[in-house]
Design an enzyme around this catalytic site. Structure first.
Site, PDB file in Angstrom:
ATOM      1  N   ASP A  45       0.871  -1.181   0.000  1.00 50.10           N
ATOM      2  CA  ASP A  45       0.000   0.000   0.000  1.00 50.10           C
ATOM      3  C   ASP A  45       0.909   1.233   0.000  1.00 50.10           C
ATOM      4  O   ASP A  45       1.642   1.467   0.972  1.00 50.10           O
ATOM      5  CB  ASP A  45      -0.870  -0.056   1.268  1.00 50.10           C
TER       6      ASP A  45
ATOM      7  N   ASN B 190       2.242   5.778  -9.946  1.00 48.26           N
ATOM      8  CA  ASN B 190       0.972   5.774 -10.673  1.00 48.26           C
ATOM      9  C   ASN B 190      -0.256   5.567  -9.797  1.00 48.26           C
ATOM     10  O   ASN B 190      -1.349   6.032 -10.148  1.00 48.26           O
ATOM     11  CB  ASN B 190       1.037   4.675 -11.753  1.00 48.26           C
TER      12      ASN B 190
ATOM     13  N   TYR C   2      -9.922  14.684  -5.149  1.00 43.85           N
ATOM     14  CA  TYR C   2      -9.090  14.188  -6.260  1.00 43.85           C
ATOM     15  C   TYR C   2      -8.338  15.349  -6.922  1.00 43.85           C
ATOM     16  O   TYR C   2      -7.117  15.280  -7.134  1.00 43.85           O
ATOM     17  CB  TYR C   2      -9.984  13.474  -7.266  1.00 43.85           C
TER      18      TYR C   2
ATOM     19  N   LYS D 101      -4.228  16.011  -7.114  1.00 36.28           N
ATOM     20  CA  LYS D 101      -3.460  16.131  -8.358  1.00 36.28           C
ATOM     21  C   LYS D 101      -2.810  17.512  -8.471  1.00 36.28           C
ATOM     22  O   LYS D 101      -1.700  17.635  -9.004  1.00 36.28           O
ATOM     23  CB  LYS D 101      -4.358  15.847  -9.568  1.00 36.28           C
TER      24      LYS D 101
HETATM   25  C1  BGC Z   1      -9.951  10.779 -13.954  1.00 35.26           C
HETATM   26  C2  BGC Z   1     -11.038  10.281 -14.873  1.00 35.26           C
HETATM   27  C3  BGC Z   1     -11.596  11.425 -15.703  1.00 35.26           C
HETATM   28  C4  BGC Z   1     -10.493  12.192 -16.373  1.00 35.26           C
HETATM   29  C5  BGC Z   1     -11.012  13.398 -17.132  1.00 35.26           C
HETATM   30  C6  BGC Z   1      -8.939  11.526 -14.751  1.00 35.26           C
HETATM   31  O1  BGC Z   1      -7.917  11.977 -13.934  1.00 35.26           O
HETATM   32  O2  BGC Z   1      -9.365   9.683 -13.282  1.00 35.26           O
HETATM   33  O3  BGC Z   1     -12.054   9.671 -14.109  1.00 35.26           O
HETATM   34  O4  BGC Z   1     -12.475  10.934 -16.694  1.00 35.26           O
HETATM   35  O5  BGC Z   1      -9.566  12.623 -15.405  1.00 35.26           O
HETATM   36  O6  BGC Z   1     -11.976  14.111 -16.422  1.00 35.26           O
END
Ligand code: BGC
Length: 266
Positions: free
Chosen positions: A65, A92, A165, A169
């Site tokens: 993990d 990744n 998310y 990022k």
């Molecule tokens: C996500 C996807 C998404 C894409 C564009 C990616 O980073 O994991 O779920 O479709 O971005 O929005």
């Protein structure tokens, strides 16, 4: 331009499926010995090992993990034990726990940050320590080591309902660039790949039926990407062919980050 990663060792985290599996496959095809890290899905990871070996490549699977410090340390120790060196890290592993912001639990927030951001820090740190320890590998690679962070178009594009998310990022972007600034003089190259919508399990629902039609409006190039589109970029970034590329994010997104809503004058 012929790309060869012969005699190099690559570790790909989250490689039992999706972009990680694609990257591992392509790195092995280019000649690297590959460590396929997985968290909970041992079976597809072992299947990928078999597939790579059957094609004449070298691979092993290691469970760990990436958000846990002791497990990351063990992952790297086992990698060195198996192959002696590490030349390429593809950080990744990533996941989504989607929720409107007012409903988002602390657990949903923490899980995404821990895997997507802390995991990339822990793996990058372990790789950098290993690169410094083993030093130059003349005739194998111009750089002392290469790190490729898997980011997303959402390091740039805000994403309602996915704040955890997008924040993870966005964090990966400045993590990557700060590390690149810090270690460039050691001849260690650090870059990111920012994929857009790609055909993988994480995107299954979004890339079919009416959802697909809606999605395609966001992609000027007019198609959803495949794991190979990203894997090709991983191989290039890991090779001497990109030796002067450092601290950069390569968007593999069919133009999703071009604000396509403004195509018709906004
Ligand atoms: C996500 C996807 C998404 C894409 C564009 C990616 O980073 O994991 O779920 O479709 O971005 O929005």
């Amino acid at each position: 331009m012929l790309i060869s990663l012969k005699q190099q060792v690559a570790l790909v985290t989250g490689a039992s499926s999706g972009l990680g599996a694609g990257a591992a496959r392509a790195l092995a095809a280019a000649g690297a010995a590959v460590v396929i890290n997985y968290n909970s899905h041992a079976e597809p990871a072992e299947q990928l090992v078999d597939e790579i070996r059957a094609a004449g490549g070298q691979a092993i699977a290691i469970g760990a993990d990436v958000s846990k410090e002791d497990q990351v340390e063990r992952l790297f120790a086992e990698t060195i034990k198996a192959f002696g060196y590490l030349d390429i890290l593809v950080a990744n592993s990533g996941l989504q726990k989607d929720s409107p912001i007012t409903e988002m639990s602390l657990e949903q927030w923490n899980t995404v940050i821990e895997v997507n951001l802390t995991g990339q820090f822990l793996c990058a740190r372990a790789a950098l320590r290993q690169f410094a320890k083993q030093g130059d590998r003349p005739g194998v690679s111009r750089a002392v080591g290469k790190i490729i962070h898997m980011s997303s178009v959402h390091q740039l594009i805000p994403w309602a309902g996915h704040a955890n998310y997008a924040a993870s990022k966005g964090g990966v972007d400045l993590l990557m660039r700060s590390i690149a600034q810090e270690v460039g003089q050691q001849r260690i190259r650090v870059n990111s790949i920012a994929p857009g919508a790609i055909h993988t399990a994480i995107n299954e629902a979004a890339t079919q039926g009416p959802a697909l039609e809606k999605l395609l409006k966001l992609i000027p190039y007019g198609r959803v990407g495949d794991a190979e589109d990203v894997a090709n970029a991983v191989v290039w970034l890991a090779s001497d062919a990109s030796d002067y590329v450092h601290g950069t994010t390569l968007f593999i997104d069919g133009g999703m980050s071009l604000y396509p809503e403004f195509r018709d004058n906004g």
